[in-house]
Scaffold this motif. Structure first.
Motif, short mmCIF file in Angstrom:
data_model
loop_
_atom_site.label_atom_id
_atom_site.label_comp_id
_atom_site.label_asym_id
_atom_site.label_seq_id
_atom_site.Cartn_x
_atom_site.Cartn_y
_atom_site.Cartn_z
N GLN A 77 -1.96 4.16 25.09
CA GLN A 77 -0.71 4.41 24.37
C GLN A 77 -0.58 3.39 23.24
N SER A 78 -0.27 3.87 22.04
CA SER A 78 -0.12 2.99 20.90
C SER A 78 1.24 2.31 20.91
N LEU A 79 1.20 0.98 20.73
CA LEU A 79 2.43 0.19 20.58
C LEU A 79 2.39 -0.45 19.20
N GLY A 80 3.24 0.00 18.33
CA GLY A 80 3.28 -0.56 16.99
C GLY A 80 4.36 -1.62 16.86
N LYS A 81 4.85 -1.82 15.65
CA LYS A 81 5.93 -2.78 15.42
C LYS A 81 7.21 -2.19 16.02
N PRO A 82 7.93 -2.96 16.83
CA PRO A 82 9.10 -2.38 17.50
C PRO A 82 10.23 -2.03 16.53
N GLY A 83 10.48 -2.91 15.54
CA GLY A 83 11.51 -2.61 14.56
C GLY A 83 12.94 -2.84 15.02
N SER A 84 13.15 -2.95 16.33
CA SER A 84 14.49 -3.19 16.85
C SER A 84 14.40 -3.97 18.15
N HIS A 85 15.51 -4.59 18.53
CA HIS A 85 15.55 -5.36 19.76
C HIS A 85 15.33 -4.46 20.97
N GLU A 86 15.97 -3.30 20.97
CA GLU A 86 15.87 -2.40 22.11
C GLU A 86 14.44 -1.93 22.33
N PRO A 113 0.80 -1.23 0.00
CA PRO A 113 0.00 0.00 0.00
C PRO A 113 0.83 1.27 0.00
N GLY A 114 2.04 1.23 0.54
CA GLY A 114 2.88 2.42 0.55
C GLY A 114 2.32 3.56 1.37
N VAL A 115 1.74 3.23 2.53
CA VAL A 115 1.09 4.24 3.38
C VAL A 115 2.00 4.59 4.56
N ASP A 116 2.11 5.88 4.84
CA ASP A 116 2.85 6.35 6.02
C ASP A 116 2.07 5.95 7.28
N GLU A 117 2.68 5.18 8.16
CA GLU A 117 1.99 4.66 9.34
C GLU A 117 2.25 5.50 10.60
N THR A 118 2.78 6.69 10.43
CA THR A 118 3.06 7.55 11.58
C THR A 118 1.75 8.01 12.22
N PRO A 119 1.60 7.83 13.54
CA PRO A 119 0.37 8.30 14.21
C PRO A 119 0.24 9.82 14.13
N LEU A 120 -0.99 10.28 14.08
CA LEU A 120 -1.25 11.71 14.16
C LEU A 120 -1.15 12.16 15.61
N PRO A 121 -0.87 13.44 15.86
CA PRO A 121 -0.76 13.91 17.24
C PRO A 121 -2.04 13.63 18.02
N GLY A 122 -1.90 12.97 19.16
CA GLY A 122 -3.04 12.68 20.01
C GLY A 122 -3.98 11.61 19.51
N GLU A 123 -3.60 10.90 18.45
CA GLU A 123 -4.48 9.89 17.86
C GLU A 123 -4.56 8.65 18.74
N ALA A 124 -5.77 8.23 19.06
CA ALA A 124 -5.99 7.05 19.90
C ALA A 124 -5.61 5.78 19.12
N PRO A 125 -5.21 4.72 19.82
CA PRO A 125 -4.78 3.49 19.13
C PRO A 125 -5.82 2.91 18.18
N GLU A 126 -7.09 2.81 18.61
CA GLU A 126 -8.11 2.25 17.72
C GLU A 126 -8.33 3.14 16.51
N ALA A 127 -8.35 4.45 16.71
CA ALA A 127 -8.53 5.39 15.60
C ALA A 127 -7.37 5.27 14.61
#
Length: 207
Positions: free
Chosen positions: A84-93, A36-50
């Motif tokens: 609080q939104s928890l997405g894909k970590p992307g790294s071990h840390e 899809p090539g979509v930017d997955e960055t959350p919007l400011p204050g965006e709730a996880p479900e939204a």
């Protein structure tokens, strides 16, 4: 004599996730995949479900714009820890940080789904919440799990279809594949609304 299933619109999974592809294959219907090539960055204050809903729709529309005759499935999953939104970590840390925060807590995984057809203007969406109770985890257990599973492409670092199931005390969901990344009960329902009934597409075989 074998009965051939009726023709239907092409089906495209708007995702590069191998987990979603493997899940959709369970329905035994032909489909293609497209990034899809979509930017997955959350919007400011965006709730996880939204966030999950917005991204699922954005992915569906992005692919449908390129393949207007197809039915397109878009999906996204966001883990919700007390808002609080928890997405894909992307790294071990980052995965260590997520699992430490989730240890001994209840996390809601919002798996959002959208089905879009550009040619007909059809748009339908839904979300499958999964409540997960995470067991209390030591740093040693977190390290062992991450080194063994490396779930850095999974929301909340919880790869429940693999070793991640050992992180959990309980799962509460009405759509059993939602936690893995694609709620198939809801997927089949939205596809029916879009004119594609999975069971009508299965060829009959002689007894």
């Amino acid at each position: 004599m074998t009965a051939h299933p009726p023709p239907h619109r092409p089906l495209i999974l708007g995702s590069t996730s191998r987990y979603r592809r493997e899940l959709l294959e369970r329905l035994r219907i032909p489909f293609d995949t497209a990034a899809p090539g979509v930017d997955e960055t959350p919007l400011p204050g965006e709730a996880p479900e939204a966030l999950a809903r917005r991204l699922a729709l954005a992915k569906g529309h992005a692919v449908a714009a390129r393949f207007p005759e197809a039915l397109v499935i878009g999906s996204d999953q966001v883990a919700d820890l007390d808002g609080q939104s928890l997405g894909k970590p992307g790294s071990h840390e980052r995965a260590v940080e997520q699992l430490r925060a989730m240890s001994g807590r209840t996390v809601v995984f919002h798996t959002a789904l959208a089905v879009v057809c550009g040619a007909t203007g059809f748009v339908a969406e839904d979300v499958a919440p999964v409540r997960v109770r995470v067991r209390a985890l030591s740093d040693v257990q977190i390290e062992r799990y991450l080194r063994a599973e490396q779930p850095y492409d999974c929301a909340g670092s919880a790869k429940a279809e693999g070793l991640g199931i050992a992180l959990l005390d309980a799962i509460d969901s009405d759509d059993p594949t939602a936690l893995i990344g694609l709620p198939l009960i809801r997927t089949a329902a939205l596809l029916r609304r879009g004119g594609l009934d999975v069971l009508n597409l299965i060829a009959e075989t002689p007894r």
